[in-house]
Design a protein around this motif. Sequence first.
Motif, PDB file in Angstrom:
ATOM      1  N   GLY A 115      -9.706  -9.570  -4.172  1.00  8.15           N
ATOM      2  CA  GLY A 115      -9.529  -8.210  -4.684  1.00  8.15           C
ATOM      3  C   GLY A 115      -9.968  -7.118  -3.740  1.00  8.15           C
ATOM      4  O   GLY A 115      -9.878  -5.943  -4.075  1.00  8.15           O
ATOM      5  N   ALA A 116     -10.439  -7.491  -2.561  1.00 10.21           N
ATOM      6  CA  ALA A 116     -10.898  -6.460  -1.629  1.00 10.21           C
ATOM      7  C   ALA A 116      -9.746  -5.601  -1.137  1.00 10.21           C
ATOM      8  O   ALA A 116      -9.894  -4.399  -0.950  1.00 10.21           O
ATOM      9  N   TYR A 117      -8.620  -6.215  -0.915  1.00  9.20           N
ATOM     10  CA  TYR A 117      -7.472  -5.482  -0.373  1.00  9.20           C
ATOM     11  C   TYR A 117      -6.488  -5.074  -1.455  1.00  9.20           C
ATOM     12  O   TYR A 117      -5.822  -4.059  -1.349  1.00  9.20           O
TER      13      TYR A 117
ATOM     14  N   TRP B   9      -2.863   3.123  -5.101  1.00 12.24           N
ATOM     15  CA  TRP B   9      -1.403   3.080  -5.121  1.00 12.24           C
ATOM     16  C   TRP B   9      -0.989   1.827  -5.869  1.00 12.24           C
ATOM     17  O   TRP B   9      -1.561   0.756  -5.662  1.00 12.24           O
TER      18      TRP B   9
ATOM     19  N   TRP C 251       2.131  -0.629  -6.194  1.00 13.35           N
ATOM     20  CA  TRP C 251       3.418  -1.049  -5.620  1.00 13.35           C
ATOM     21  C   TRP C 251       4.055  -1.968  -6.655  1.00 13.35           C
ATOM     22  O   TRP C 251       3.486  -2.997  -7.019  1.00 13.35           O
TER      23      TRP C 251
ATOM     24  N   ASN D  93       7.352  -4.113  -8.099  1.00 12.72           N
ATOM     25  CA  ASN D  93       8.621  -4.785  -7.821  1.00 12.72           C
ATOM     26  C   ASN D  93       9.049  -5.531  -9.083  1.00 12.72           C
ATOM     27  O   ASN D  93       8.266  -6.316  -9.634  1.00 12.72           O
TER      28      ASN D  93
ATOM     29  N   LYS E 105       9.904   8.323 -10.459  1.00 15.26           N
ATOM     30  CA  LYS E 105      10.971   9.009  -9.734  1.00 15.26           C
ATOM     31  C   LYS E 105      11.627   8.063  -8.734  1.00 15.26           C
ATOM     32  O   LYS E 105      10.940   7.380  -7.974  1.00 15.26           O
TER      33      LYS E 105
ATOM     34  N   PHE F   3      12.190  -1.071  -7.169  1.00 12.59           N
ATOM     35  CA  PHE F   3      10.822  -0.947  -6.695  1.00 12.59           C
ATOM     36  C   PHE F   3      10.294   0.441  -7.041  1.00 12.59           C
ATOM     37  O   PHE F   3      11.046   1.370  -7.320  1.00 12.59           O
TER      38      PHE F   3
ATOM     39  N   ALA G 215       6.670   2.993  -5.889  1.00 16.48           N
ATOM     40  CA  ALA G 215       5.374   3.154  -5.226  1.00 16.48           C
ATOM     41  C   ALA G 215       4.777   4.455  -5.753  1.00 16.48           C
ATOM     42  O   ALA G 215       5.329   5.523  -5.537  1.00 16.48           O
TER      43      ALA G 215
ATOM     44  N   PRO H 102       1.124   6.733  -6.688  1.00 19.87           N
ATOM     45  CA  PRO H 102      -0.328   6.906  -6.688  1.00 19.87           C
ATOM     46  C   PRO H 102      -0.831   7.083  -8.114  1.00 19.87           C
ATOM     47  O   PRO H 102      -0.177   7.735  -8.930  1.00 19.87           O
TER      48      PRO H 102
ATOM     49  N   PHE I  59      -3.222  -1.283  -4.568  1.00 11.05           N
ATOM     50  CA  PHE I  59      -3.926  -1.122  -3.295  1.00 11.05           C
ATOM     51  C   PHE I  59      -4.905   0.029  -3.462  1.00 11.05           C
ATOM     52  O   PHE I  59      -4.489   1.186  -3.549  1.00 11.05           O
ATOM     53  N   PRO I  60      -6.189  -0.271  -3.544  1.00 10.43           N
ATOM     54  CA  PRO I  60      -7.154   0.793  -3.810  1.00 10.43           C
ATOM     55  C   PRO I  60      -7.266   1.785  -2.663  1.00 10.43           C
ATOM     56  O   PRO I  60      -7.268   1.400  -1.491  1.00 10.43           O
ATOM     57  N   THR I  61      -7.314   3.045  -3.026  1.00 11.15           N
ATOM     58  CA  THR I  61      -7.574   4.091  -2.037  1.00 11.15           C
ATOM     59  C   THR I  61      -9.066   4.402  -2.005  1.00 11.15           C
ATOM     60  O   THR I  61      -9.689   4.443  -0.952  1.00 11.15           O
ATOM     61  N   TRP I  62      -9.610   4.638  -3.175  1.00 11.41           N
ATOM     62  CA  TRP I  62     -11.055   4.798  -3.331  1.00 11.41           C
ATOM     63  C   TRP I  62     -11.498   3.796  -4.373  1.00 11.41           C
ATOM     64  O   TRP I  62     -11.481   4.085  -5.561  1.00 11.41           O
ATOM     65  N   PRO I  63     -11.868   2.608  -3.961  1.00 12.69           N
ATOM     66  CA  PRO I  63     -12.140   1.551  -4.941  1.00 12.69           C
ATOM     67  C   PRO I  63     -13.332   1.878  -5.826  1.00 12.69           C
ATOM     68  O   PRO I  63     -14.320   2.466  -5.370  1.00 12.69           O
TER      69      PRO I  63
ATOM     70  N   ILE J 260     -15.712  -9.474   2.967  1.00  9.80           N
ATOM     71  CA  ILE J 260     -15.241  -8.095   2.886  1.00  9.80           C
ATOM     72  C   ILE J 260     -15.029  -7.754   1.418  1.00  9.80           C
ATOM     73  O   ILE J 260     -14.381  -8.495   0.690  1.00  9.80           O
ATOM     74  N   ARG J 261     -15.586  -6.643   1.002  1.00  6.48           N
ATOM     75  CA  ARG J 261     -15.380  -6.154  -0.356  1.00  6.48           C
ATOM     76  C   ARG J 261     -14.593  -4.855  -0.315  1.00  6.48           C
ATOM     77  O   ARG J 261     -14.537  -4.170   0.712  1.00  6.48           O
ATOM     78  N   ALA J 262     -14.027  -4.521  -1.461  1.00  2.98           N
ATOM     79  CA  ALA J 262     -13.152  -3.343  -1.503  1.00  2.98           C
ATOM     80  C   ALA J 262     -13.854  -2.097  -0.990  1.00  2.98           C
ATOM     81  O   ALA J 262     -13.265  -1.283  -0.282  1.00  2.98           O
TER      82      ALA J 262
ATOM     83  N   ARG K 243      16.597  12.858  -7.774  1.00  3.56           N
ATOM     84  CA  ARG K 243      17.322  12.550  -9.009  1.00  3.56           C
ATOM     85  C   ARG K 243      18.677  13.247  -9.068  1.00  3.56           C
ATOM     86  O   ARG K 243      19.457  12.976  -9.958  1.00  3.56           O
TER      87      ARG K 243
ATOM     88  N   GLN L 179      16.683   2.204  -2.218  1.00  3.27           N
ATOM     89  CA  GLN L 179      17.496   1.865  -3.375  1.00  3.27           C
ATOM     90  C   GLN L 179      18.286   3.094  -3.805  1.00  3.27           C
ATOM     91  O   GLN L 179      17.867   4.233  -3.607  1.00  3.27           O
TER      92      GLN L 179
END
Lengths: 507, 259
Positions: free
Chosen positions: A30-32, A90, A92, A94, A143, A200, A202, A204, A249-253, B55-57, B74, B116
């Motif tokens: 979970g770090a990444y 973020w 992501w 799919n 969007k 897909f 993406a 925030p 994907f954490p920006t500020w975990p 490594i941690r978050a 759109r 897409q």
Amino acid sequence: MADVVHKYGELDQHDMQASSFQASVEVGTGAYNKNVYSSAEVDVDVGDSMLGYQLPTMSGGPDNAIQLRNSTAWQVVDQATVSITTGVSWLWINTIIQYIWMPFTAGVSWGHQTHFYAPGPNPTSAFGANVQFAIRLDGEIVKGALTGHRSMRHRERQAIRATPERRLTPLSIVVGPGPQQPKSHHAVGCGPEAMPVRIFGAVPVTPGGHTVELVARRAPKSFDHDSPWYDSASDFIGLFSRKMLVTEFPTWPQATVASASLQVDAFEENDLLSAATLGTNRMAAITNRYNAIQEGAIARGGLRREHLPGLLLAYGSAYIDDIAYNGRVTDCRYPGWNATGIFGAVRFGAMGNGWWRVDDSTGVTMRAVQAGGGNFDSSVPSLILILANINIRQISRDSCELEPALFAMLGIGQNTVALGDRVIRNTQIIVNNWNVLNRNENDNALAGYVEYDVALMAVIDNRQLAYAGSDWQNFFLVVSGFRPAVPDRVDVTWRNANMTVLQLRPG
Amino acid sequence: MAQIVLPNAYVDGVFFDADAHAQNLHDAAGSGLFSESNGRLSAGGGGNLAANWKIRAEHVQPGCLIKFFQHANRRPVSLYNDAAPDVDDTTYVQLGDASAAFDLDYAPGLVFWQWQFYVHVFRPERITPNLNPVQPVFRPKILLKTYINGAAIQATIRGLPTTALFDSGDGAAVASASYLWEDLAAQWWSMQWLSTGVLAGPQSVSIRVSMEEPTNRDLWIDRNVGSLSVPAAMGYNHRMFSRITFGIRGAVGIPMWQP
């Protein structure tokens, strides 16, 4: 000495040797990233090459097919919905789903969807399924992730323009003023009768709980016909296999590890300076901590990419771009939902039973191997995300007599050390020959190009595999065709294709 | 680097050696607590990390592993074949808003691209030669191609089907039938590509459309031909074009750190 003491707990990139970290440090779960996955596997129930083929049904199992309501309201697709709690991150997203415009008709002219033909003066105009899908995050459509026009009333011009503004001859009919540009039908959603839809997104997100949904709705058939609505018994959309993978994907975990501090008493006046007080109690204590640095001793955000192992455990890709415009053809017949290990031996001319591995013009199968060599390691917990695209140009019979009930089945295959080539069952998708109105100059049916860009997707969670421990050597695409009415040769033509394999870290 | 070992020991009963103590903190050879912790702390066997260190978050500097550069729109957009008059590469027209562009000040290794769009076409074909003047059957080409960092990705070339036929009968100038299936042909395309060995600098993905020359052929259309419903256009002379229409569309570029 105090500086060294205080630095412990705020260690960062400047204190660490980048090369040794990147080469040998282990990445915690979970770090990444964090993955949340939901899916349903539904057989479209078309039979197989041994027992014969039939038109798709809603009862194939093992998970449930869903009948989409014939309303313009969004309907949440079960088992393609996930909830996730995030920090500032973020997402992501799919997702993929197989839809079929149901039911197909049976009988002499069978194969058309019942309401395929548009009413009006000329019955050779066709409606489409007109179904839309979208990714919805916390109730709002993402969007760029809605498969059609935003307005369900959108119409586009046919691009036929009168060249004179007025014309009095030859029939002396005065028309005008101005050139006419008639508007087209009502294409606002996906039209073909059977097609997979991959989307897909993406996005925030802010901290907290989030719900990511795959939603579907059906646009009105046409707003200017007398009967714009659908008969739900004979005109509906069936939803089959679907998948939803959301990766954070954490920006500020938000997550923290226990803080690590180093406390060494300062010398006071009249303190004894000895080997114990200075050496053992202070210098040695500090040294010991720096020789066994705890996770909490690193500053928040203290390590840059130079210190970090790669985002992915492994990756690979493959493509085909050498096939001439007319495409490459197979007439291998679909071996059945569970026949994941049956492959045709002959590509063309023998109507063999089995999957055909998608290959290039020289006969070399397109296989995605791990970049840098070696296998995709199955011993480490991970998720493998495979996305592929292939241009299916034509689905036709040998005689060029056209029917919409000519089908192509496609899927993603995996090659493991233990089992060799196997098709991943829940990646099977179906497309049909929607283009049946093509004619030649003698008004005879002409093999039409369907020109699908067929999107495929596989998600493999190796923690759920019965054959865990068998590494993946490569991944590939398969294709086959079939005709339900009378077993016959069906030619499936493809051209360009590519696939990407990403082995994500667990989370 | 290995574990820190102080170069000098402290011994009871002797005078305090200031130089030796200073060397335990720092010396020109790089030993000592200050020196060792200044960029020499290491991982791996014999290194400076506690057992089972991972490594941690919270260790990861924000945005250094992965970024997302996305764009979407759109609003529908249509291109007509008189707007993109050739199939030659140099005249491909870029589709707005199905692209992503950004600049990286580091070499990420990988960039994963996804794009897409919803697409439907009015791509007419007249299936009977017009004898006035004599014209052959004509099927104007429409092609889509994806460019990444300005280079065409051949594996992403896609064609689009014919979606309308006009039959003008046996040599007659006036179309007597039409076949329209633009609704049925409407599709959602979601494509992807993995770029490897990506260096620092500008990165971009764009979708480009090529449409062949206008048909430049007039067609006489009866008012009752198919569902054209040209108002009172009996005997009217019309010109056909090809049109490609895009609905909702978007693209994302995802640089992924992969040393």
